[in-house]
Design a protein around this motif. Structure first.
Motif, PDB file in Angstrom:
ATOM      1  N   UNK A 179       8.340  11.749  17.775  1.00 30.97           N
ATOM      2  CA  UNK A 179       7.636  12.306  18.931  1.00 30.97           C
ATOM      3  C   UNK A 179       6.594  13.329  18.495  1.00 30.97           C
ATOM      4  N   UNK A 180       6.858  13.979  17.372  1.00 30.69           N
ATOM      5  CA  UNK A 180       5.904  14.990  16.899  1.00 30.69           C
ATOM      6  C   UNK A 180       4.873  14.395  15.944  1.00 30.69           C
ATOM      7  N   UNK A 181       4.789  13.064  15.920  1.00 33.09           N
ATOM      8  CA  UNK A 181       3.648  12.454  15.217  1.00 33.09           C
ATOM      9  C   UNK A 181       3.944  11.814  13.876  1.00 33.09           C
ATOM     10  N   UNK A 182       5.230  11.564  13.555  1.00 37.55           N
ATOM     11  CA  UNK A 182       5.542  10.969  12.252  1.00 37.55           C
ATOM     12  C   UNK A 182       4.921   9.580  12.106  1.00 37.55           C
ATOM     13  N   UNK A 183       4.801   8.858  13.227  1.00 32.38           N
ATOM     14  CA  UNK A 183       4.209   7.521  13.180  1.00 32.38           C
ATOM     15  C   UNK A 183       2.805   7.570  12.604  1.00 32.38           C
ATOM     16  N   UNK A 184       2.033   8.535  13.076  1.00 32.77           N
ATOM     17  CA  UNK A 184       0.656   8.693  12.594  1.00 32.77           C
ATOM     18  C   UNK A 184       0.631   9.102  11.129  1.00 32.77           C
ATOM     19  N   UNK A 185       1.567   9.965  10.739  1.00 31.37           N
ATOM     20  CA  UNK A 185       1.625  10.399   9.338  1.00 31.37           C
ATOM     21  C   UNK A 185       1.933   9.209   8.448  1.00 31.37           C
ATOM     22  N   UNK A 186       2.877   8.398   8.897  1.00 27.38           N
ATOM     23  CA  UNK A 186       3.272   7.214   8.138  1.00 27.38           C
ATOM     24  C   UNK A 186       2.068   6.301   7.942  1.00 27.38           C
ATOM     25  N   UNK A 187       1.360   6.058   9.025  1.00 32.20           N
ATOM     26  CA  UNK A 187       0.189   5.193   8.946  1.00 32.20           C
ATOM     27  C   UNK A 187      -0.837   5.754   7.979  1.00 32.20           C
ATOM     28  N   UNK A 188      -1.051   7.071   8.076  1.00 36.62           N
ATOM     29  CA  UNK A 188      -2.051   7.716   7.223  1.00 36.62           C
ATOM     30  C   UNK A 188      -1.665   7.578   5.748  1.00 36.62           C
ATOM     31  N   UNK A 189      -0.389   7.789   5.437  1.00 39.26           N
ATOM     32  CA  UNK A 189       0.069   7.668   4.045  1.00 39.26           C
ATOM     33  C   UNK A 189      -0.114   6.228   3.560  1.00 39.26           C
ATOM     34  N   UNK A 190       0.303   5.296   4.399  1.00 37.57           N
ATOM     35  CA  UNK A 190       0.189   3.888   4.019  1.00 37.57           C
ATOM     36  C   UNK A 190      -1.254   3.521   3.724  1.00 37.57           C
ATOM     37  N   UNK A 191      -2.137   4.042   4.546  1.00 35.28           N
ATOM     38  CA  UNK A 191      -3.545   3.690   4.392  1.00 35.28           C
ATOM     39  C   UNK A 191      -4.127   4.359   3.148  1.00 35.28           C
ATOM     40  N   UNK A 192      -3.856   5.641   3.009  1.00 34.29           N
ATOM     41  CA  UNK A 192      -4.437   6.406   1.909  1.00 34.29           C
ATOM     42  C   UNK A 192      -3.958   5.890   0.550  1.00 34.29           C
ATOM     43  N   UNK A 193      -2.659   5.573   0.455  1.00 29.44           N
ATOM     44  CA  UNK A 193      -2.104   5.199  -0.861  1.00 29.44           C
ATOM     45  C   UNK A 193      -1.829   3.701  -0.979  1.00 29.44           C
ATOM     46  N   UNK A 194      -2.272   2.980   0.001  1.00 32.17           N
ATOM     47  CA  UNK A 194      -2.064   1.523   0.054  1.00 32.17           C
ATOM     48  C   UNK A 194      -0.628   1.162  -0.315  1.00 32.17           C
ATOM     49  N   UNK A 195       0.272   1.714   0.448  1.00 34.90           N
ATOM     50  CA  UNK A 195       1.687   1.490   0.199  1.00 34.90           C
ATOM     51  C   UNK A 195       2.343   1.141   1.535  1.00 34.90           C
ATOM     52  N   UNK A 196       3.469   0.476   1.481  1.00 28.90           N
ATOM     53  CA  UNK A 196       4.199   0.172   2.706  1.00 28.90           C
ATOM     54  C   UNK A 196       5.545   0.900   2.655  1.00 28.90           C
ATOM     55  N   UNK A 197       6.119   1.221   3.798  1.00 26.72           N
ATOM     56  CA  UNK A 197       7.463   1.795   3.752  1.00 26.72           C
ATOM     57  C   UNK A 197       8.399   0.861   2.980  1.00 26.72           C
ATOM     58  N   UNK A 198       9.149   1.422   2.070  1.00 25.65           N
ATOM     59  CA  UNK A 198      10.026   0.599   1.236  1.00 25.65           C
ATOM     60  C   UNK A 198       9.363   0.171  -0.049  1.00 25.65           C
ATOM     61  N   UNK A 199       8.071   0.488  -0.195  1.00 25.74           N
ATOM     62  CA  UNK A 199       7.329   0.054  -1.379  1.00 25.74           C
ATOM     63  C   UNK A 199       6.991   1.209  -2.304  1.00 25.74           C
ATOM     64  N   UNK A 200       6.262   0.876  -3.349  1.00 24.24           N
ATOM     65  CA  UNK A 200       5.855   1.856  -4.339  1.00 24.24           C
ATOM     66  C   UNK A 200       4.344   1.739  -4.507  1.00 24.24           C
TER      67      UNK A 200
END
Ligand code: SF4
Ligand code: FES
Lengths: 167, 268
Positions: A85-106
């Motif tokens: 609710x405090x925005x973790x979804x957006x943070x997750x997306x941003x990390x995935x995009x910036x580091x080209x990684x997926x949750x569960x990946x490296x």
């Protein structure tokens, strides 16, 4: 590489080449390499005469099988209700995009393994990101990316924990 | 032979025929998606649900895989059966909202739209019926695709989500996909065929005369492997597209130099 082939052969031999023992064999491969390398799965598929697609299905079904080596750092992002609710979804997306990684990946450069989990039990600090056991509270997309960029890069011999096996 | 009474209509079927077979025999339509006569029945889509009379209650069953072993009474157009099928269709529509094939079937069933949120791009409009996987493994013998992931993240994928080396580019998966998710793309300039969304590619056999694509080279090789090629003339014809083949044969006929004997003999 003949060595890899021998190793897979010996793993298959441990179970008398019994196709029904595919999962223990894959666990042994993971124990040996720290993850399930494409090449080894290919060898295993050939030796057992089981289609590679089946091995991939098994490897992706069980969350304790890893298809990529572990990164030098362990990054966990909380996606629990409060963090979300405090925005973790957006943070997750941003990390995935910036580091080209997926949750569960490296990340490609093995800088870090990334996991999005359901709750780290620190709701008061939401949104929370945990890096190598250290908690960062009130994370934002910007602060998270900054923290991750400042991580020490992986050493050449990115060691992977060889002991972990799938359950 | 057991009899099945479908919405009051009586039909006889062989023991172990399915309710779907019985309905077909009675000329009654039941919607199906994951059913295909070429592969073993998985009963995964649930769109074929009907009601089975159990005496004091009625059970919802899937018609495509329910074997008839005794005299039974089923209801296809009862309220509850129709409601059940529509409910399933609404769920399926949420997974594949853009599919013209699915929309058409939905319309036929009286479903206009879905109340559920639709799926994300990464799930690519697939209803996970499993037909493509079954046909690739059971009929083609390649198993180039399979399920990946689990639960809500389950998808159909090639190993490691990379172009598959086992794929021969036959397009059987695209042919059986009931919602048109898998497509065969022909890249004319590169003379390659691509099975989308798996990105598996194969060289195309192109017509020696007009360069029109015929089939993937691997399919060509497999097909030709089953034929004994004893005459150069036949081999020549095989390198042409059907259109050029016909015109060449016609030209030969006209010139009056075709002999009676056929060029190839199927040996297996
Ligand atoms: S891609 Fe098509 S055939 Fe394959 S599982 Fe999905 S809907 Fe079924
Ligand atoms: S057609 Fe019967 S379950 Fe899909």
């Amino acid at each position: 590489m003949a060595g890899d082939e021998k190793l897979i052969e010996s793993i298959v031999g441990r179970y008398d080449g019994e196709v029904g023992m595919l999962i223990p064999m894959m666990q042994d491969v993971q124990a040996e390499y720290g993850y399930l390398p494409v090449k080894q799965l290919r060898l295993l598929s050939k030796q057992l005469e089981v289609p590679l697609s089946r091995l991939f299905a098994v490897a992706t079904f069980y969350s304790s099988f890893r298809l990529a080596p572990k990164g030098a750092h362990e990054v966990t992002l909380c996606m629990g209700t409060v963090c979300y609710l405090k925005g973790a979804g957006g943070i997750c997306e941003a990390i995935c995009k910036e580091f080209r990684v997926e949750p569960g990946g490296t990340t490609r450069d093995r800088l870090f393994s990334f996991q999005a989990v359901n709750c780290v039990g620190a709701c008061a600090l939401a949104p929370v990101m945990v890096v190598d056991g250290k908690y960062y509270d009130g994370a934002t997309a910007e602060s998270a990316i900054e923290i991750l960029h400042s991580l020490e890069p992986a050493e050449e011999t990115a060691e992977t924990s060889a002991k972990e096996t799938a359950t | 032979m057991p009899t099945v009474i479908i919405d009051g209509q009586k039909v006889e079927v062989e023991r172990d025929a399915t309710v779907l077979d019985a309905a077909k025999k009675a000329g009654v339509w039941i919607p199906t998606l994951c059913y295909h006569p070429a592969v073993s029945i998985s009963g995964s889509c649930r769109v074929c649900m009907v009601e089975l009379d159990r005496g004091d209650w009625r059970q919802l069953i899937t018609a495509c895989n329910y074997p008839v072993r005794r005299d039974i009474v089923v209801y296809i157009s009862s309220d509850r059966a129709e409601r059940a099928r529509r409910g399933v269709m609404e769920l399926l529509l949420a997974r594949s909202p853009e599919s013209p094939e699915l929309k058409e079937l939905a319309e036929r069933m009286g479903v206009k739209s879905t109340p559920y949120p639709t799926v994300t791009e990464s799930q690519r409009s697939c209803i996970l019926c499993g037909l493509c996987i079954a046909v690739c493994e059971d009929i083609i013998g390649k198993a180039a695709i399979g399920y990946a992931g689990r639960g809500v993240d389950r998808t159909v994928a090639s190993p490691f989500r990379q172009p598959s080396e086992d794929c021969i580019g036959c397009g059987a998966c695209a042919a059986v996909c009931p919602v048109g998710t898998i497509k065969v793309r022909v890249h004319e300039e590169q003379e390659e065929v691509e099975i989308s969304p798996f990105k598996s590619r194969g060289k195309l056999l192109v017509c020696e005369q007009c360069r029109a694509p015929i089939v993937s080279t691997q399919v060509g090789e497999q097909a030709l492997g089953k034929v004994e090629m004893n005459r150069e003339e036949f081999r020549e014809l095989m390198r042409l597209c059907p259109k050029c083949r016909r015109s060449k044969t016609a030209a030969r006929l006209e010139a009056g130099n075709i002999d009676k004997q056929r060029g190839g003999r199927v040996v297996s």
